[in-house]
Scaffold this motif. Structure first.
Motif, PDB file in Angstrom:
ATOM      1  N   ASN A 187       0.821  -1.207   0.000  1.00 24.63           N
ATOM      2  CA  ASN A 187       0.000   0.000   0.000  1.00 24.63           C
ATOM      3  C   ASN A 187       0.855   1.258   0.000  1.00 24.63           C
ATOM      4  O   ASN A 187       0.492   2.258  -0.612  1.00 24.63           O
ATOM      5  N   ILE A 188       1.991   1.206   0.690  1.00 26.42           N
ATOM      6  CA  ILE A 188       2.861   2.377   0.775  1.00 26.42           C
ATOM      7  C   ILE A 188       3.743   2.493  -0.460  1.00 26.42           C
ATOM      8  O   ILE A 188       4.049   3.587  -0.936  1.00 26.42           O
ATOM      9  N   PHE A 189       4.139   1.337  -1.014  1.00 29.58           N
ATOM     10  CA  PHE A 189       4.959   1.291  -2.234  1.00 29.58           C
ATOM     11  C   PHE A 189       4.201   0.490  -3.295  1.00 29.58           C
ATOM     12  O   PHE A 189       4.433  -0.718  -3.450  1.00 29.58           O
ATOM     13  N   PRO A 190       3.274   1.129  -4.023  1.00 32.14           N
ATOM     14  CA  PRO A 190       2.369   0.441  -4.959  1.00 32.14           C
ATOM     15  C   PRO A 190       3.015  -0.489  -5.982  1.00 32.14           C
ATOM     16  O   PRO A 190       2.353  -1.442  -6.408  1.00 32.14           O
ATOM     17  N   PRO A 191       4.291  -0.277  -6.413  1.00 27.69           N
ATOM     18  CA  PRO A 191       4.843  -1.218  -7.396  1.00 27.69           C
ATOM     19  C   PRO A 191       4.922  -2.668  -6.913  1.00 27.69           C
ATOM     20  O   PRO A 191       5.035  -3.584  -7.713  1.00 27.69           O
ATOM     21  N   ILE A 192       4.871  -2.882  -5.578  1.00 25.66           N
ATOM     22  CA  ILE A 192       4.846  -4.253  -5.071  1.00 25.66           C
ATOM     23  C   ILE A 192       3.484  -4.847  -5.414  1.00 25.66           C
ATOM     24  O   ILE A 192       2.456  -4.284  -5.054  1.00 25.66           O
ATOM     25  N   PRO A 193       3.442  -5.984  -6.109  1.00 25.20           N
ATOM     26  CA  PRO A 193       2.165  -6.523  -6.605  1.00 25.20           C
ATOM     27  C   PRO A 193       1.328  -7.237  -5.551  1.00 25.20           C
ATOM     28  O   PRO A 193       1.697  -8.313  -5.083  1.00 25.20           O
ATOM     29  N   SER A 194       0.195  -6.662  -5.194  1.00 30.49           N
ATOM     30  CA  SER A 194      -0.698  -7.308  -4.228  1.00 30.49           C
ATOM     31  C   SER A 194      -1.287  -8.589  -4.799  1.00 30.49           C
ATOM     32  O   SER A 194      -1.647  -9.502  -4.061  1.00 30.49           O
ATOM     33  N   GLU A 195      -1.380  -8.652  -6.143  1.00 30.68           N
ATOM     34  CA  GLU A 195      -1.949  -9.839  -6.775  1.00 30.68           C
ATOM     35  C   GLU A 195      -1.146 -11.088  -6.429  1.00 30.68           C
ATOM     36  O   GLU A 195      -1.708 -12.151  -6.176  1.00 30.68           O
ATOM     37  N   VAL A 196       0.177 -10.951  -6.411  1.00 25.96           N
ATOM     38  CA  VAL A 196       1.037 -12.091  -6.069  1.00 25.96           C
ATOM     39  C   VAL A 196       0.827 -12.489  -4.614  1.00 25.96           C
ATOM     40  O   VAL A 196       0.678 -13.671  -4.282  1.00 25.96           O
TER      41      VAL A 196
END
Length: 200
Positions: free
Chosen positions: A25-34
């Motif tokens: 949430n703080i660093f959006p490029p990290i994929p929540s989908e994974v």
């Protein structure tokens, strides 16, 4: 990055899910989908449960959203007005533009927060304008939590239902994200064109 994410989740379980989603949430490029689909898959091979994975992910999302909301609070209307006073002639912005945007968010902000939780990238960043507009923190948390909870339920259950093929969801979510990014880029270009044209 996917290997790093899966290693943390294998090592720390629910706390790993919560930590990674807060970070996402703080660093959006990290994929929540994974994170979410792999979390769903883990419920088929470990003692993790779908309900607790969803709760952990939702808690992480709310923590991350609060951090960005607090950042938004530091960029309130008064500070933006000072920025416009100094740089407005370059940015082609007036104080009235800020007040119009703030009034719009006061009116539609809660629903914007809710709906944007389903839009890649924007789902995290929407917390900043919520803070900037001084949205009631209780209302912000309610709409953020509901939107996030729905998003998490869908992806975790998809990951659980596909089992070893959980990464198929990631593939299709990448396509979905790219379509959304293209639409956002097009809308931004149109907005800039109309904005500049009005100013001229």
């Amino acid at each position: 990055m996917e290997n790093w994410i899966t290693e943390i989740m294998n090592e720390f379980g629910y706390m790993g899910v919560m930590f990674l989603i807060a970070l996402e949430n703080i660093f959006p490029p990290i994929p929540s989908e994974v994170i979410l689909t792999f979390g769903g898959f883990m419920t088929t091979t470990t003692n993790l449960t779908i309900f607790k994975v969803v709760l952990s992910a939702t808690a992480g999302s709310v923590v991350g959203a609060i951090v960005l909301y607090m950042i938004g609070l530091q960029l309130d209307v008064e500070r933006l007005e000072k920025i416009v006073d100094r740089w407005g002639h370059i940015l082609r912005l007036k104080k009235s533009d800020i007040h119009k945007a703030d009034a719009w968010f006061d009116k539609y902000g809660p629903w914007a927060v809710f709906l944007c939780r389903f839009v890649p990238l924007i789902r995290s960043l929407i917390s900043i304008p919520a803070g900037m507009s001084n949205m009631n923190v209780g209302i912000f948390l309610i709409f953020t939590t509901i939107g996030t909870f729905i998003w998490n339920i869908v992806l975790v259950n998809l990951g659980a239902s596909l089992g070893n093929s959980w990464d198929v969801i990631v593939y299709y979510m990448d396509i979905y994200s790219n379509i959304i990014y293209a639409i956002l880029l097009l809308l931004f270009i149109i907005f800039v064109f109309v904005f500049v044209k009005k100013r001229r």
